[in-house]
Design a protein around this motif. Sequence first.
Motif, mmCIF file in Angstrom:
data_model
loop_
_atom_site.group_PDB
_atom_site.id
_atom_site.type_symbol
_atom_site.label_atom_id
_atom_site.label_comp_id
_atom_site.label_asym_id
_atom_site.label_seq_id
_atom_site.Cartn_x
_atom_site.Cartn_y
_atom_site.Cartn_z
ATOM 1 N N ASP A 119 0.820 -1.217 0.000
ATOM 2 C CA ASP A 119 0.000 0.000 0.000
ATOM 3 C C ASP A 119 0.849 1.259 0.000
ATOM 4 O O ASP A 119 0.356 2.342 0.283
ATOM 5 N N SER A 120 2.108 1.123 -0.324
ATOM 6 C CA SER A 120 3.028 2.252 -0.265
ATOM 7 C C SER A 120 2.742 3.284 -1.350
ATOM 8 O O SER A 120 2.569 2.930 -2.515
ATOM 9 N N PRO A 121 2.724 4.568 -0.967
ATOM 10 C CA PRO A 121 2.569 5.616 -1.978
ATOM 11 C C PRO A 121 3.906 6.076 -2.562
ATOM 12 O O PRO A 121 3.952 7.023 -3.341
ATOM 13 N N ARG A 122 4.988 5.392 -2.211
ATOM 14 C CA ARG A 122 6.315 5.829 -2.648
ATOM 15 C C ARG A 122 6.442 5.827 -4.154
ATOM 16 O O ARG A 122 5.971 4.926 -4.835
ATOM 17 N N TYR A 123 7.080 6.842 -4.641
ATOM 18 C CA TYR A 123 7.420 7.020 -6.053
ATOM 19 C C TYR A 123 6.199 7.253 -6.957
ATOM 20 O O TYR A 123 6.309 7.175 -8.160
ATOM 21 N N THR A 124 5.015 7.506 -6.385
ATOM 22 C CA THR A 124 3.823 7.726 -7.200
ATOM 23 C C THR A 124 3.557 9.203 -7.462
ATOM 24 O O THR A 124 2.758 9.538 -8.328
ATOM 25 N N HIS A 125 4.220 10.075 -6.728
ATOM 26 C CA HIS A 125 4.046 11.507 -6.945
ATOM 27 C C HIS A 125 4.518 11.856 -8.358
ATOM 28 O O HIS A 125 5.497 11.286 -8.846
ATOM 29 N N PRO A 126 3.831 12.777 -9.026
ATOM 30 C CA PRO A 126 4.238 13.133 -10.397
ATOM 31 C C PRO A 126 5.711 13.545 -10.525
ATOM 32 O O PRO A 126 6.321 13.306 -11.570
ATOM 33 N N SER A 127 6.290 14.089 -9.479
ATOM 34 C CA SER A 127 7.704 14.480 -9.534
ATOM 35 C C SER A 127 8.638 13.277 -9.566
ATOM 36 O O SER A 127 9.777 13.395 -9.998
ATOM 37 N N CYS A 128 8.167 12.128 -9.111
ATOM 38 C CA CYS A 128 8.985 10.917 -9.069
ATOM 39 C C CYS A 128 8.626 9.930 -10.174
ATOM 40 O O CYS A 128 9.462 9.105 -10.552
ATOM 41 N N LYS A 129 7.417 9.988 -10.660
ATOM 42 C CA LYS A 129 6.904 8.960 -11.565
ATOM 43 C C LYS A 129 7.757 8.790 -12.818
ATOM 44 O O LYS A 129 8.052 7.666 -13.232
ATOM 45 N N GLY A 130 8.183 9.883 -13.433
ATOM 46 C CA GLY A 130 9.000 9.781 -14.641
ATOM 47 C C GLY A 130 10.319 9.086 -14.390
ATOM 48 O O GLY A 130 10.725 8.201 -15.164
ATOM 49 N N LEU A 131 11.001 9.459 -13.313
ATOM 50 C CA LEU A 131 12.280 8.819 -12.988
ATOM 51 C C LEU A 131 12.065 7.363 -12.608
ATOM 52 O O LEU A 131 12.853 6.493 -12.998
ATOM 53 N N PHE A 132 11.003 7.075 -11.868
ATOM 54 C CA PHE A 132 10.688 5.695 -11.515
ATOM 55 C C PHE A 132 10.522 4.857 -12.786
ATOM 56 O O PHE A 132 11.104 3.775 -12.913
ATOM 57 N N ASP A 133 9.747 5.356 -13.739
ATOM 58 C CA ASP A 133 9.531 4.632 -14.991
ATOM 59 C C ASP A 133 10.837 4.446 -15.765
ATOM 60 O O ASP A 133 11.072 3.384 -16.346
ATOM 61 N N ASP A 134 11.698 5.462 -15.752
ATOM 62 C CA ASP A 134 12.994 5.358 -16.419
ATOM 63 C C ASP A 134 13.875 4.297 -15.764
ATOM 64 O O ASP A 134 14.574 3.543 -16.452
ATOM 65 N N VAL A 135 13.854 4.243 -14.437
ATOM 66 C CA VAL A 135 14.660 3.254 -13.706
ATOM 67 C C VAL A 135 14.178 1.841 -14.042
ATOM 68 O O VAL A 135 14.983 0.944 -14.321
ATOM 69 N N VAL A 136 12.866 1.637 -14.039
ATOM 70 C CA VAL A 136 12.319 0.319 -14.375
ATOM 71 C C VAL A 136 12.688 -0.057 -15.811
ATOM 72 O O VAL A 136 13.120 -1.184 -16.079
ATOM 73 N N ALA A 137 12.555 0.881 -16.731
ATOM 74 C CA ALA A 137 12.910 0.605 -18.128
ATOM 75 C C ALA A 137 14.390 0.273 -18.271
ATOM 76 O O ALA A 137 14.757 -0.637 -19.028
ATOM 77 N N LEU A 138 15.247 0.978 -17.561
ATOM 78 C CA LEU A 138 16.682 0.707 -17.612
ATOM 79 C C LEU A 138 16.988 -0.681 -17.073
ATOM 80 O O LEU A 138 17.760 -1.439 -17.671
ATOM 81 N N GLY A 139 16.396 -1.043 -15.945
ATOM 82 C CA GLY A 139 16.596 -2.386 -15.390
ATOM 83 C C GLY A 139 16.168 -3.464 -16.355
ATOM 84 O O GLY A 139 16.860 -4.476 -16.536
ATOM 85 N N ARG A 140 15.037 -3.237 -17.011
ATOM 86 C CA ARG A 140 14.538 -4.209 -17.997
ATOM 87 C C ARG A 140 15.432 -4.264 -19.225
ATOM 88 O O ARG A 140 15.535 -5.306 -19.865
ATOM 89 N N THR A 141 16.059 -3.167 -19.573
ATOM 90 C CA THR A 141 16.965 -3.150 -20.724
ATOM 91 C C THR A 141 18.212 -3.978 -20.439
ATOM 92 O O THR A 141 18.692 -4.712 -21.300
ATOM 93 N N ILE A 142 18.730 -3.864 -19.235
ATOM 94 C CA ILE A 142 19.964 -4.568 -18.880
ATOM 95 C C ILE A 142 19.731 -6.070 -18.805
ATOM 96 O O ILE A 142 20.487 -6.856 -19.371
ATOM 97 N N CYS A 143 18.697 -6.464 -18.081
ATOM 98 C CA CYS A 143 18.418 -7.890 -17.913
ATOM 99 C C CYS A 143 16.930 -8.070 -17.626
ATOM 100 O O CYS A 143 16.524 -8.131 -16.472
ATOM 101 N N PRO A 144 16.117 -8.147 -18.682
ATOM 102 C CA PRO A 144 14.672 -8.169 -18.490
ATOM 103 C C PRO A 144 14.170 -9.329 -17.633
ATOM 104 O O PRO A 144 13.302 -9.142 -16.781
ATOM 105 N N GLY A 145 14.706 -10.500 -17.833
ATOM 106 C CA GLY A 145 14.250 -11.651 -17.054
ATOM 107 C C GLY A 145 14.508 -11.486 -15.576
ATOM 108 O O GLY A 145 13.619 -11.712 -14.747
ATOM 109 N N ALA A 146 15.714 -11.094 -15.227
ATOM 110 C CA ALA A 146 16.062 -10.910 -13.812
ATOM 111 C C ALA A 146 15.276 -9.755 -13.216
ATOM 112 O O ALA A 146 14.759 -9.864 -12.101
#
Length: 113
Positions: free
Chosen positions: A67-94
């Motif tokens: 139920d955490s609201p962390r990283y959902t604020h509009p100021s964080c959401k873009g960077l959060f999405d970029d971090v997830v995309a970067l992690g998936r780019t490096i090793c999507p399965g892991a």
Amino acid sequence: MMTTNQASSPFFLNDLCELANIEGDLLVIAAYEKLDIGTQSDEDNFTNNIWAVGHLAEALALECGGDSPRYTHPSCKGLFDDVVALGRTICPGAWDYFFGVGLEEAAAEAAGW
């Protein structure tokens, strides 16, 4: 430090700092991959880089899951999405596997298990 604005989720400056640190760690792992550093498989057929990506994915999911609201604020959401995309780019399965594990653990903790 929490600041308020018109968004419904809270904004914590530390959230941006933590996301930036994770992004930096992922960029280092991406560079290691390109330089063939940390790419030797262990007995589980995982490399050091895969383990590192998995650890970052699980840790991030633990922080934002349940139920955490962390990283959902509009100021964080873009960077959060970029971090997830970067992690998936490096090793999507892991990334996807360990992020899912972290979300499950966060949900169990939120449910009081």
